[in-house]
Design a protein around this motif. Structure first.
Motif, PDB file in Angstrom:
ATOM      1  N   THR A  50       1.406  -7.964 -10.992  1.00  0.00           N
ATOM      2  CA  THR A  50       2.753  -7.535 -11.353  1.00  0.00           C
ATOM      3  C   THR A  50       3.394  -6.915 -10.118  1.00  0.00           C
ATOM      4  O   THR A  50       2.772  -6.122  -9.402  1.00  0.00           O
ATOM      5  CB  THR A  50       2.729  -6.501 -12.498  1.00  0.00           C
TER       6      THR A  50
ATOM      7  N   VAL B 162       9.102   7.051  -9.379  1.00  0.00           N
ATOM      8  CA  VAL B 162       8.619   6.020  -8.453  1.00  0.00           C
ATOM      9  C   VAL B 162       8.731   6.527  -7.019  1.00  0.00           C
ATOM     10  O   VAL B 162       7.772   6.497  -6.239  1.00  0.00           O
ATOM     11  CB  VAL B 162       9.418   4.713  -8.624  1.00  0.00           C
TER      12      VAL B 162
ATOM     13  N   VAL C 189       6.552  -1.773  -6.596  1.00  0.00           N
ATOM     14  CA  VAL C 189       5.387  -1.354  -7.368  1.00  0.00           C
ATOM     15  C   VAL C 189       4.541  -2.601  -7.588  1.00  0.00           C
ATOM     16  O   VAL C 189       4.988  -3.558  -8.228  1.00  0.00           O
ATOM     17  CB  VAL C 189       5.775  -0.704  -8.704  1.00  0.00           C
TER      18      VAL C 189
ATOM     19  N   ASP D 179       1.034  -3.882  -9.060  1.00  0.00           N
ATOM     20  CA  ASP D 179      -0.121  -3.550  -9.901  1.00  0.00           C
ATOM     21  C   ASP D 179      -0.317  -2.035 -10.011  1.00  0.00           C
ATOM     22  O   ASP D 179      -1.430  -1.522  -9.908  1.00  0.00           O
ATOM     23  CB  ASP D 179      -1.382  -4.208  -9.358  1.00  0.00           C
ATOM     24  N   GLY D 180       0.804  -1.318 -10.188  1.00  0.00           N
ATOM     25  CA  GLY D 180       0.745   0.128 -10.382  1.00  0.00           C
ATOM     26  C   GLY D 180       0.775   0.947  -9.108  1.00  0.00           C
ATOM     27  O   GLY D 180       0.844   2.184  -9.175  1.00  0.00           O
ATOM     28  N   HIS D 181       0.726   0.310  -7.949  1.00  0.00           N
ATOM     29  CA  HIS D 181       0.737   1.028  -6.670  1.00  0.00           C
ATOM     30  C   HIS D 181       2.138   0.994  -6.074  1.00  0.00           C
ATOM     31  O   HIS D 181       2.745  -0.066  -5.952  1.00  0.00           O
ATOM     32  CB  HIS D 181      -0.253   0.406  -5.700  1.00  0.00           C
TER      33      HIS D 181
END
Length: 205
Positions: free
Chosen positions: A2, A46, A56, A58-60
């Motif tokens: 993602t 964010v 962003v 994969d959540g990073h």
């Protein structure tokens, strides 16, 4: 995977958009308004700076355009935008040069800040003229910033040159104009520009 881009079409987010288009990866886009959503709680979670762009993955979270370019080159190796062993020195040298001394020199000059001869020892770029001469040397040495092959560093360094020529913050030297012409012919650059121009028109309507 993602991947989401947070941006505004009238910002440095255009650099991140170009880099994303170069990778060929699928991504979502969230356009933010300077006065409202960019300073609202959801986006501040964010990037607490309330600045764009950010991605962003994969959540990073990754912010800062130079970092976004380098990160995406690593994250999408199949795009072959990372440096080879022979390219690595120039790749990192000029990527960080553009993000540090060059941007500071251009910004300070635009703000009317001109270091005295003594102050030039304190600032990383020395003088505007020295910073420009360094960049001219870099882009004249090869077809691309790290050699004869396009890499992620060209997205960041190239954006500085393209914008500098467009807005008159950099001199129209032959080496800069030739380099910018090579970059703006790239399909990914054209796609990115069209997407952001369309977003700008929609936000204005």
């Amino acid at each position: 995977m993602t991947l989401t881009l947070y941006s505004n079409p009238m910002s440095r987010g255009r650099i991140a958009r170009w880099m994303l288009e170069e990778t060929g990866a699928a991504y979502d886009t969230v356009m933010l308004d300077y006065a409202t959503t960019m300073k609202a709680a959801p986006y501040l979670s964010v990037n607490p700076m309330g600045k764009v762009p950010a991605i962003v993955h994969d959540g990073h979270v990754v912010t800062e355009c130079g970092a976004i370019c380098a990160y995406l080159a690593d994250a999408v190796p199949e795009a072959q935008l990372e440096p080879t062993a022979d390219e690595r020195a120039d790749y990192y040298r000029w990527l960080f040069y553009a993000a540090g001394p060059l941007e500071a020199a251009i910004t300070n000059r635009s703000l009317g800040v001109v270091p005295t001869e003594t102050q030039q020892r304190m600032v990383g770029y020395g003088s505007f003229e020295a910073a420009i001469a360094g960049l001219e040397h870099a882009v004249a040495a090869h077809s691309y910033i790290a050699g004869e092959r396009f890499t992620a560093a060209d997205v960041y360094v190239g954006a500085q040159v393209i914008w500098g020529l467009q807005f008159g913050t950099m001199p129209k030297l032959a080496a800069f104009e030739a380099y910018a012409a090579r970059l703006t012919e790239r399909a990914a650059h054209r796609r990115a520009a069209a997407l952001d121009d369309d977003a700008m028109a929609k936000m204005a309507s």
